[in-house]
Design an enzyme around this catalytic site. Structure first.
Site, mmCIF file in Angstrom:
data_model
loop_
_atom_site.group_PDB
_atom_site.id
_atom_site.type_symbol
_atom_site.label_atom_id
_atom_site.label_comp_id
_atom_site.label_asym_id
_atom_site.label_seq_id
_atom_site.Cartn_x
_atom_site.Cartn_y
_atom_site.Cartn_z
ATOM 1 N N HIS A 141 0.817 -1.207 0.000
ATOM 2 C CA HIS A 141 0.000 0.000 0.000
ATOM 3 C C HIS A 141 0.858 1.269 0.000
ATOM 4 O O HIS A 141 0.321 2.380 0.132
ATOM 5 C CB HIS A 141 -0.931 0.009 1.215
ATOM 6 C CG HIS A 141 -2.108 -0.916 1.066
ATOM 7 N ND1 HIS A 141 -3.286 -0.552 0.455
ATOM 8 C CD2 HIS A 141 -2.274 -2.216 1.435
ATOM 9 C CE1 HIS A 141 -4.131 -1.568 0.454
ATOM 10 N NE2 HIS A 141 -3.541 -2.597 1.055
ATOM 11 N N CYS A 159 5.119 5.187 18.472
ATOM 12 C CA CYS A 159 5.374 3.865 19.040
ATOM 13 C C CYS A 159 4.335 3.540 20.111
ATOM 14 O O CYS A 159 3.406 4.298 20.364
ATOM 15 C CB CYS A 159 6.775 3.819 19.638
ATOM 16 S SG CYS A 159 8.095 4.219 18.465
#
Length: 341
Positions: A141, A159
């Site tokens: 993608h 994160c």
């Protein structure tokens, strides 16, 4: 001279002894820091034993963003996995939904494979492991990003941040899993617990098709308590493909190994989702109509009182809150009344 010789010899012997001692620990200590080799506590080992598992058995980690929770599941003697422990996620970056590009400060979602090479014992965030983003799905993608970690220090920029205590235990569990001969473990990251109520709450999200895609893997694990085999084809996840070997991420999908219970659940959930989404849409429209009606009634009442004020000399073209202008000129003195004789 003899005394100096023996002093120097003694110093050399001491240095050699220190060098040998340090070399013996070099496989365990790096830069004097042994945090990555902290042993599991006796309570953790006993807890694993009580559920029919051990530190060397396989593991699965699941992350749920909205609930801010990381789950560790461990393989048991029966071959299935049991939930061992949940850890609170201090922080994650961005909103619900997958990561798209480098710098968007978004935390990833999807299925990832964690290998020993992704473990980071020298992290500046105490300890960490890399999620493996971008994976095969992300790459097909065109999604970009690097160093997307699960780490300590309770601070996140794309994160998943844990407490130092939490990541130390998670890291140790992963380390022992690899020592047990497991070459990898599965990391599953979801926006929320993938039930129909939560799906319906986010029915208008642009990520819904992606979430329905990964929900199949989520539900397979929920039903079977074993991690699904995943791959990518036709630019979407496929779980438990019938064919062996890696698939072309953009190519046609092969059949999947059918699980009747999973198929029935997915079908029932889709119908339930449609009903809940329709009910949520109706409720949202009703709420919007009520808010508009309240606003219109408020405007009508305000207009009524504004018009009511003009009946008592108010200027219909002037706001009742505007004070009249004072010219500042002195008033003319009244003419005195003529006195009677």
């Amino acid at each position: 001279m003899t005394a100096n010789f023996f002093h120097r010899l003694g110093a050399i012997i001491i240095l050699c002894w220190l060098a040998v001692g340090l070399a013996a620990c070099s496989n365990f200590v790096k830069g004097g820091d042994n945090r990555h080799n902290q042993p599991l506590s006796g309570g953790v080992v006993q807890g694993l034993r009580s559920m029919g598992s051990s530190p060397s058995e396989g593991m699965v980690i699941r992350i749920f963003k909205e609930e801010s929770v990381l789950e560790v599941w461990k393989k048991t003697a029966t071959g299935t996995y049991k939930h061992f422990k949940s850890y609170e996620i201090c922080a994650y970056s961005g909103d619900l939904g997958p990561k798209f590009k480098e710098g968007d400060r978004q935390s990833p979602e999807g299925f990832y494979t964690i290998t020993p090479g992704l473990m980071n014992p020298r992290s500046s965030y105490y300890l960490s492991f890399n999620t493996g983003f971008p994976n095969k799905f992300d790459r097909v993608h065109g999604r970009t990003g690097s160093d997307l970690m699960v780490h300590g220090d309770c601070s996140s920029r794309g994160c998943y941040a844990m407490t130092d205590e939490g990541i130390a235990e998670i890291y140790a569990l992963a380390r022992e899993t690899f020592k047990g001969g497991n070459t990898s473990f599965q990391l599953q990251i979801f926006p929320f617990r993938m039930n129909t109520a939560n799906m319906a709450r986010h029915a208008t999200s642009p990520h819904m098709d992606f979430w329905k895609d990964i929900k199949e893997g989520h539900d397979y694990f929920e039903l079977t308590k074993t991690p699904p085999v995943w791959d990518v084809c036709e630019k979407q996840y496929i779980f438990n493909p019938a064919s062996s070997g890696a698939l072309d991420a953009a190519g046609p999908c092969p059949p999947s190994v059918q699980n009747p219970a999973l198929s029935a659940k997915l079908q029932a959930d889709e119908a339930d989702f449609a009903n809940k989404a329709a009910a949520a849409q109706t409720a949202a429209e009703r709420k919007a109509a009520e808010e508009l009606a309240i606003k219109e009634r408020g405007a009508a009442v305000s207009g009524f009182f504004s018009g009511f004020g003009t009946m008592f000399g108010g200027n219909p073209g002037q706001s009742p809150n505007v004070a009249p202008v004072i010219s500042g000129k002195p008033a003319t003195l009244p003419t005195p009344v003529a006195q009677r004789p």
